[in-house]
Design an enzyme around this catalytic site. Structure first.
Site, PDB file in Angstrom:
ATOM      1  N   TYR A  13       0.915  -1.213  -0.269  1.00  0.00           N
ATOM      2  CA  TYR A  13      -0.283  -0.153  -0.161  1.00  0.00           C
ATOM      3  C   TYR A  13       1.060   1.167  -0.058  1.00  0.00           C
ATOM      4  CZ  TYR A  13      -4.646  -2.563   0.284  1.00  0.00           C
ATOM      5  OH  TYR A  13      -5.475  -3.277  -0.006  1.00  0.00           O
ATOM      6  N   ASP A  45      -8.288   5.864  -5.716  1.00  0.00           N
ATOM      7  CA  ASP A  45      -7.202   6.908  -5.509  1.00  0.00           C
ATOM      8  C   ASP A  45      -8.579   8.004  -5.380  1.00  0.00           C
ATOM      9  OD1 ASP A  45      -7.596   5.885  -8.673  1.00  0.00           O
ATOM     10  OD2 ASP A  45      -8.477   7.746  -8.245  1.00  0.00           O
ATOM     11  N   HIS A  59     -15.091   1.905  -1.413  1.00  0.00           N
ATOM     12  CA  HIS A  59     -13.873   0.873  -0.426  1.00  0.00           C
ATOM     13  C   HIS A  59     -12.996   1.733  -0.556  1.00  0.00           C
ATOM     14  CE1 HIS A  59     -15.269  -1.947  -4.423  1.00  0.00           C
ATOM     15  NE2 HIS A  59     -15.957  -1.935  -2.838  1.00  0.00           N
ATOM     16  N   THR A  77     -14.724  -0.267 -15.071  1.00  0.00           N
ATOM     17  CA  THR A  77     -15.083  -1.530 -14.414  1.00  0.00           C
ATOM     18  C   THR A  77     -15.439  -3.263 -14.618  1.00  0.00           C
ATOM     19  OG1 THR A  77     -16.237  -2.200 -12.924  1.00  0.00           O
ATOM     20  CG2 THR A  77     -17.819  -1.384 -13.834  1.00  0.00           C
ATOM     21  N   ALA A  99     -11.401   5.197 -22.004  1.00  0.00           N
ATOM     22  CA  ALA A  99     -12.542   6.229 -21.560  1.00  0.00           C
ATOM     23  C   ALA A  99     -12.057   7.260 -21.364  1.00  0.00           C
ATOM     24  CB  ALA A  99     -12.175   5.906 -19.681  1.00  0.00           C
TER      25      ALA A  99
HETATM   26  C1  BV8 Z   1     -18.497  -7.689   1.292  1.00  0.00           C
HETATM   27  C2  BV8 Z   1      -9.850  -2.095  -1.520  1.00  0.00           C
HETATM   28  C3  BV8 Z   1     -19.556  -8.528   3.658  1.00  0.00           C
HETATM   29  C4  BV8 Z   1      -8.523  -2.052  -1.449  1.00  0.00           C
HETATM   30  C5  BV8 Z   1     -11.220  -2.956  -3.020  1.00  0.00           C
HETATM   31  C6  BV8 Z   1     -21.810 -11.040  -3.018  1.00  0.00           C
HETATM   32  C7  BV8 Z   1     -22.130 -10.110  -2.181  1.00  0.00           C
HETATM   33  C8  BV8 Z   1     -21.462  -9.433  -1.183  1.00  0.00           C
HETATM   34  C9  BV8 Z   1     -19.717  -9.950  -1.208  1.00  0.00           C
HETATM   35  C10 BV8 Z   1     -19.997 -11.112  -2.531  1.00  0.00           C
HETATM   36  C11 BV8 Z   1     -20.430 -11.343  -3.350  1.00  0.00           C
HETATM   37  N1  BV8 Z   1     -19.671 -12.025  -4.116  1.00  0.00           N
HETATM   38  C12 BV8 Z   1     -18.673 -12.178  -3.155  1.00  0.00           C
HETATM   39  C13 BV8 Z   1     -18.586 -11.617  -2.981  1.00  0.00           C
HETATM   40  C14 BV8 Z   1     -17.740 -11.261  -1.797  1.00  0.00           C
HETATM   41  C15 BV8 Z   1     -16.964  -9.842  -2.907  1.00  0.00           C
HETATM   42  C16 BV8 Z   1     -16.690  -9.931  -3.101  1.00  0.00           C
HETATM   43  O1  BV8 Z   1     -17.129  -9.399  -4.200  1.00  0.00           O
HETATM   44  N2  BV8 Z   1     -15.514 -11.005  -4.268  1.00  0.00           N
HETATM   45  C17 BV8 Z   1     -15.276 -10.707  -5.772  1.00  0.00           C
HETATM   46  C18 BV8 Z   1     -13.281 -11.078  -5.888  1.00  0.00           C
HETATM   47  C19 BV8 Z   1     -16.179 -11.803  -6.322  1.00  0.00           C
HETATM   48  N3  BV8 Z   1     -16.770  -9.135  -1.636  1.00  0.00           N
HETATM   49  C20 BV8 Z   1     -16.344  -8.401  -0.671  1.00  0.00           C
HETATM   50  O2  BV8 Z   1     -15.268  -8.787  -0.325  1.00  0.00           O
HETATM   51  C21 BV8 Z   1     -16.707  -7.028  -0.322  1.00  0.00           C
HETATM   52  N4  BV8 Z   1     -17.488  -6.647   1.001  1.00  0.00           N
HETATM   53  O3  BV8 Z   1     -19.221  -8.416   0.642  1.00  0.00           O
HETATM   54  O4  BV8 Z   1     -18.448  -7.795   2.664  1.00  0.00           O
HETATM   55  C22 BV8 Z   1     -20.011  -8.028   4.920  1.00  0.00           C
HETATM   56  C23 BV8 Z   1     -20.732  -7.327   4.963  1.00  0.00           C
HETATM   57  C24 BV8 Z   1     -21.012  -7.328   6.727  1.00  0.00           C
HETATM   58  C25 BV8 Z   1     -19.845  -7.156   7.502  1.00  0.00           C
HETATM   59  C26 BV8 Z   1     -18.431  -8.075   6.809  1.00  0.00           C
HETATM   60  C27 BV8 Z   1     -18.899  -8.467   5.542  1.00  0.00           C
HETATM   61  C28 BV8 Z   1     -15.052  -6.154  -0.104  1.00  0.00           C
HETATM   62  C29 BV8 Z   1     -15.509  -5.868  -1.334  1.00  0.00           C
HETATM   63  C30 BV8 Z   1     -13.989  -4.421  -1.596  1.00  0.00           C
HETATM   64  C31 BV8 Z   1     -12.636  -4.773  -1.864  1.00  0.00           C
HETATM   65  N5  BV8 Z   1     -11.640  -3.397  -1.949  1.00  0.00           N
HETATM   66  N6  BV8 Z   1     -10.590  -2.209  -3.164  1.00  0.00           N
HETATM   67  C32 BV8 Z   1      -7.828  -2.144  -2.543  1.00  0.00           C
HETATM   68  O5  BV8 Z   1      -7.441  -1.609  -3.271  1.00  0.00           O
HETATM   69  O6  BV8 Z   1      -5.896  -2.789  -2.120  1.00  0.00           O
HETATM   70  S1  BV8 Z   1     -12.427  -4.191  -4.378  1.00  0.00           S
HETATM   71  C33 BV8 Z   1     -11.133  -3.939  -5.682  1.00  0.00           C
HETATM   72  O7  BV8 Z   1     -11.093  -4.110  -6.806  1.00  0.00           O
HETATM   73  C34 BV8 Z   1     -10.813  -2.095  -6.454  1.00  0.00           C
HETATM   74  O8  BV8 Z   1     -11.491  -1.649  -5.562  1.00  0.00           O
HETATM   75  C35 BV8 Z   1     -11.989  -2.189  -7.734  1.00  0.00           C
HETATM   76  O9  BV8 Z   1     -11.965  -0.903  -7.685  1.00  0.00           O
HETATM   77  C36 BV8 Z   1     -12.723  -3.122  -7.250  1.00  0.00           C
HETATM   78  C37 BV8 Z   1     -12.690  -4.434  -8.575  1.00  0.00           C
HETATM   79  O10 BV8 Z   1     -12.300  -3.584  -9.894  1.00  0.00           O
HETATM   80  P1  BV8 Z   1     -12.649  -3.273 -11.579  1.00  0.00           P
HETATM   81  O11 BV8 Z   1     -13.227  -1.441 -10.521  1.00  0.00           O
HETATM   82  O12 BV8 Z   1     -14.144  -3.701 -11.402  1.00  0.00           O
HETATM   83  O13 BV8 Z   1     -10.877  -3.051 -11.602  1.00  0.00           O
HETATM   84  P2  BV8 Z   1     -11.221  -4.109 -12.419  1.00  0.00           P
HETATM   85  O14 BV8 Z   1      -8.746  -4.436 -12.461  1.00  0.00           O
HETATM   86  O15 BV8 Z   1     -11.667  -5.371 -12.555  1.00  0.00           O
HETATM   87  O16 BV8 Z   1     -11.513  -3.792 -13.900  1.00  0.00           O
HETATM   88  C38 BV8 Z   1     -11.167  -2.734 -14.873  1.00  0.00           C
HETATM   89  C39 BV8 Z   1     -11.953  -2.623 -15.954  1.00  0.00           C
HETATM   90  O17 BV8 Z   1     -11.452  -1.272 -16.561  1.00  0.00           O
HETATM   91  C40 BV8 Z   1     -11.656  -3.413 -16.900  1.00  0.00           C
HETATM   92  O18 BV8 Z   1     -12.790  -4.091 -17.256  1.00  0.00           O
HETATM   93  C41 BV8 Z   1     -10.955  -3.420 -18.014  1.00  0.00           C
HETATM   94  O19 BV8 Z   1     -11.236  -3.524 -19.009  1.00  0.00           O
HETATM   95  C42 BV8 Z   1     -11.593  -2.061 -18.094  1.00  0.00           C
HETATM   96  N7  BV8 Z   1     -10.296  -0.920 -18.735  1.00  0.00           N
HETATM   97  C43 BV8 Z   1      -8.746  -1.089 -18.523  1.00  0.00           C
HETATM   98  N8  BV8 Z   1      -8.432   0.516 -18.715  1.00  0.00           N
HETATM   99  C44 BV8 Z   1      -9.586   0.939 -19.441  1.00  0.00           C
HETATM  100  C45 BV8 Z   1     -11.022   0.192 -19.221  1.00  0.00           C
HETATM  101  N9  BV8 Z   1     -11.750   1.108 -19.077  1.00  0.00           N
HETATM  102  C46 BV8 Z   1     -12.020   2.629 -20.274  1.00  0.00           C
HETATM  103  N10 BV8 Z   1     -10.786   2.713 -20.332  1.00  0.00           N
HETATM  104  C47 BV8 Z   1     -10.007   2.130 -19.636  1.00  0.00           C
HETATM  105  N11 BV8 Z   1      -8.528   2.747 -19.909  1.00  0.00           N
END
Ligand code: BV8
Length: 247
Positions: free
Chosen positions: A68, A105, A120, A195, A238
């Site tokens: 981090y 960020d 987040h 996203t 974007a």
């Molecule tokens: C929780 C901070 C419960 C840290 C991050 C169903 C319901 C609820 C929860 C879950 C569920 N199923 C699974 C879960 C658990 C989990 C989850 O979702 N897991 C996933 C992997 C399946 N969720 C959780 O744990 C959440 N908490 O549910 O808590 C609870 C309730 C009560 C009490 C206790 C617990 C918490 C999730 C938060 C995790 N933290 N970030 C850090 O940054 O270090 S998430 C992390 O992923 C980032 O924030 C990031 O933003 C986020 C999502 O990813 P994206 O932003 O979409 O980024 P990604 O790289 O995936 O995609 C980029 C996209 O951009 C692509 O599509 C690409 O094509 C596109 N792109 C690339 N370049 C460009 C572009 N587009 C346009 N222009 C460009 N130039």
């Protein structure tokens, strides 16, 4: 459905409340790696979904804290890009714009967007892992890519400091979540920018808006499958797509 761009321009002009929902892709053109990209340098052999968890921090606090600190250092040397600027400029011509981001960020803020809702948390805040009191930690040492750095201790209880982000398995900030849901329920147009829609519950926000009758426009370098009416996919970086759509 590939809408004619002029109809989308009309939707922007006529909108009363636009919700802009962003993910890591909106910061990609600022040089910040997205979550799905292979982690760079020495982080390449780490899985963010292992590092970005309380268990990962407990297992190896120095490795997680170093990651981090390195990311904070990277952010200080990056600037908002055309996508952040186009989103910020939107607020000058639409009665209400709400920016909800999954990103940790501050590039939306540095581009001029106000009251950004961070689902987040933020890379730029720090708190104690034990007593949860906030703490200020300078990014003084220049962490090398991949350096493990022992986290500082809390001045109140002596516990380890941790980044002010939401880790996998942690609840989202209740206030931020409620404000994001309220925005989704009142928006008439949603721009979903950069996203993969894989992380929940954040990924529910665009769906909630669509169910409330909003039109949803995805902006992504990859085509986003759109199954319903009132849903569109614009493909491209974007910065370019938003400059054209919102220009
Ligand atoms: C929780 C901070 C419960 C840290 C991050 C169903 C319901 C609820 C929860 C879950 C569920 N199923 C699974 C879960 C658990 C989990 C989850 O979702 N897991 C996933 C992997 C399946 N969720 C959780 O744990 C959440 N908490 O549910 O808590 C609870 C309730 C009560 C009490 C206790 C617990 C918490 C999730 C938060 C995790 N933290 N970030 C850090 O940054 O270090 S998430 C992390 O992923 C980032 O924030 C990031 O933003 C986020 C999502 O990813 P994206 O932003 O979409 O980024 P990604 O790289 O995936 O995609 C980029 C996209 O951009 C692509 O599509 C690409 O094509 C596109 N792109 C690339 N370049 C460009 C572009 N587009 C346009 N222009 C460009 N130039």
């Amino acid at each position: 459905m590939a809408a004619r761009p002029d109809t989308l321009h009309d939707l922007v002009e006529k909108a009363g409340h636009i919700l802009v929902f962003t993910g890591a892709g909106v910061s990609a053109e600022s040089g910040i790696a997205t979550f799905r990209d292979a982690l760079t340098g020495l982080w390449a052999n780490n899985d963010p979904q292992q590092l970005a968890t309380p268990e990962g921090f407990i297992a190896d606090p120095a490795r997680v804290w170093g990651w981090y600190q390195w990311r904070r250092q990277q952010l200080l040397s990056r600037e908002p890009n055309a996508a952040h600027r186009a989103i910020a400029a939107l607020a000058q011509r639409v009665p209400k714009v709400t920016v909800v981001t999954q990103n940790v960020d501050d590039l939306h803020e540095r581009a001029g967007s106000d009251a950004v809702i961070h689902l987040h948390g933020s890379l730029l805040t720090t708190r104690c892992f034990d007593c949860e009191k906030p703490a200020q930690v300078p990014v003084d040492e220049v962490p090398l890519d991949g350096a493990a750095i022992t986290p500082p201790s809390c001045g109140h209880c002596g516990g380890m400091l941790r980044p002010g982000v939401v880790w996998f398995g942690e609840a989202l900030p209740e206030d931020a979540w409620q404000r994001a849901v309220a925005a989704a329920q009142s928006a008439d147009l949603v721009l979903v920018v950069g996203t993969s829609g894989l992380v929940y519950p954040a990924a529910q926000i665009p769906q909630l808006a669509w169910e409330g009758g909003a039109t949803v426009v995805h902006v992504n370098t990859e085509p986003v499958p759109v199954a319903a009416e009132r849903e569109h996919s614009l493909v491209g970086p974007a910065g370019e797509v938003l400059a054209e759509l919102l220009g």
